[in-house]
Scaffold this motif. Sequence first.
Motif, PDB file in Angstrom:
ATOM      1  N   LEU A  52       0.886  -1.227   0.157  1.00  0.00           N
ATOM      2  CA  LEU A  52       0.207   0.048   0.174  1.00  0.00           C
ATOM      3  C   LEU A  52       0.857   1.298  -0.048  1.00  0.00           C
ATOM      4  O   LEU A  52       0.471   2.371  -0.568  1.00  0.00           O
ATOM      5  CB  LEU A  52      -0.983   0.074   1.414  1.00  0.00           C
ATOM      6  CG  LEU A  52      -2.109  -0.912   1.140  1.00  0.00           C
ATOM      7  CD1 LEU A  52      -2.608  -1.230   2.513  1.00  0.00           C
ATOM      8  CD2 LEU A  52      -3.202  -0.694   0.058  1.00  0.00           C
ATOM      9  N   LEU A  53       1.804   1.143   0.754  1.00  0.00           N
ATOM     10  CA  LEU A  53       2.865   2.392   0.603  1.00  0.00           C
ATOM     11  C   LEU A  53       3.485   2.636  -0.744  1.00  0.00           C
ATOM     12  O   LEU A  53       3.842   3.666  -0.939  1.00  0.00           O
ATOM     13  CB  LEU A  53       4.005   2.262   1.671  1.00  0.00           C
ATOM     14  CG  LEU A  53       3.553   2.101   3.087  1.00  0.00           C
ATOM     15  CD1 LEU A  53       4.857   1.903   4.001  1.00  0.00           C
ATOM     16  CD2 LEU A  53       3.233   3.740   3.650  1.00  0.00           C
ATOM     17  N   LEU A  54       3.292   1.953  -1.784  1.00  0.00           N
ATOM     18  CA  LEU A  54       3.782   2.150  -3.012  1.00  0.00           C
ATOM     19  C   LEU A  54       3.022   3.143  -3.721  1.00  0.00           C
ATOM     20  O   LEU A  54       3.002   3.843  -4.712  1.00  0.00           O
ATOM     21  CB  LEU A  54       3.964   1.000  -3.923  1.00  0.00           C
ATOM     22  CG  LEU A  54       4.847  -0.258  -3.430  1.00  0.00           C
ATOM     23  CD1 LEU A  54       4.886  -1.477  -4.282  1.00  0.00           C
ATOM     24  CD2 LEU A  54       6.381   0.408  -3.372  1.00  0.00           C
ATOM     25  N   GLY A  55       1.656   3.177  -3.136  1.00  0.00           N
ATOM     26  CA  GLY A  55       0.737   4.319  -3.858  1.00  0.00           C
ATOM     27  C   GLY A  55       0.100   3.708  -5.141  1.00  0.00           C
ATOM     28  O   GLY A  55       0.452   2.674  -5.536  1.00  0.00           O
ATOM     29  N   GLY A  56      -0.891   4.318  -5.812  1.00  0.00           N
ATOM     30  CA  GLY A  56      -1.623   4.025  -6.876  1.00  0.00           C
ATOM     31  C   GLY A  56      -3.011   3.416  -6.548  1.00  0.00           C
ATOM     32  O   GLY A  56      -3.750   4.018  -5.782  1.00  0.00           O
TER      33      GLY A  56
END
Length: 239
Positions: free
Chosen positions: A167-171
Motif C-alpha cells: 500500500l505504501l507504493l501508492g496507486g
Amino acid sequence: MKTENQGTLYGVGVGPGDPELLSLKAARLIGNAAVIAYPAPEGGESFARSIASAFIPNQCIEIAMPVPMRTERFAAQSVYDDGAKDIADHLRAGRDVVVLCEGDPFFYGSFMYLHNRLADQFNVEIVSGVSSLVACAGRLAQPLAGRNDVLTILTGPMDDDALEQRLLLGGSFVIMKVGRHLPRLRALLDKLGLLSNSGYVERATLPTEKVMPLADVDESCVPYFSMILIYDGDEAWKK
C-alpha cells in the motif's frame, strides 16, 4: 492424448451475480449443454449454478463438486481430482462439458485447477466472464486506474506487514476476500491515511448488494463476497 471423438471442456465465466451479465456465448453454451459441472460448498447451493440456473436445460447431466470451505489445501485439491475424473469420463465419451465459474474462470477461479488436470488430454476453451473486480468498480462508480497508474490486487488474508509494504507504493488498490478480515484491514488503512479514499462493495450486482464508503461499514456482518477499492494516485478524476 487428444482425439477427434472427444468432447470439449468449456470453462465458462458466469459473472459476479446478475444473470444479465452473462455473455451471449456463455448463455448459448449453457443452454445447449449436455453436461455441466460447478463447485458447490459442502451441503450448500452452488453460487455459480444459481446465476446460470435459468439457462440450464432440464435434461442436462450435472456434476456438483463439493468444495470444503477450509484453509487446508489437500482437502480442496482432492475434490478437483474427483471432479476432473468425472468430467474426463464424459469427455472421453464424446460429450462436451460446460464448467460454470463465478466471475471469470482465470481470475481467482477454481477452474484453473481443473484446467491444470485436463488441458493436456482434452480440447479446452475459456469463455471469459465479467469479474467481480470490474463489477465492484462499476457499482462504486470509481475508476480502477487511469493513465500511468499501477493497479495492485491484494487479498484480505495477507498479513499486515505485507499489505502495508504494498500500500505504501501508492496507486490504485483492490482488496478481495475481505469477510472477517475487515476490522484489521480498516485499522491498517486508517493508520496509513487511506480510509477516506476507500470504497466498499459486497455482493456486487445482486439484490442484496451494498455500496458505501469503507468507514461506514458495519464490521459485524461482512460476507466473503466483499471488496475494498482504494485510490491513492494523482489522476484528475479523483480531484
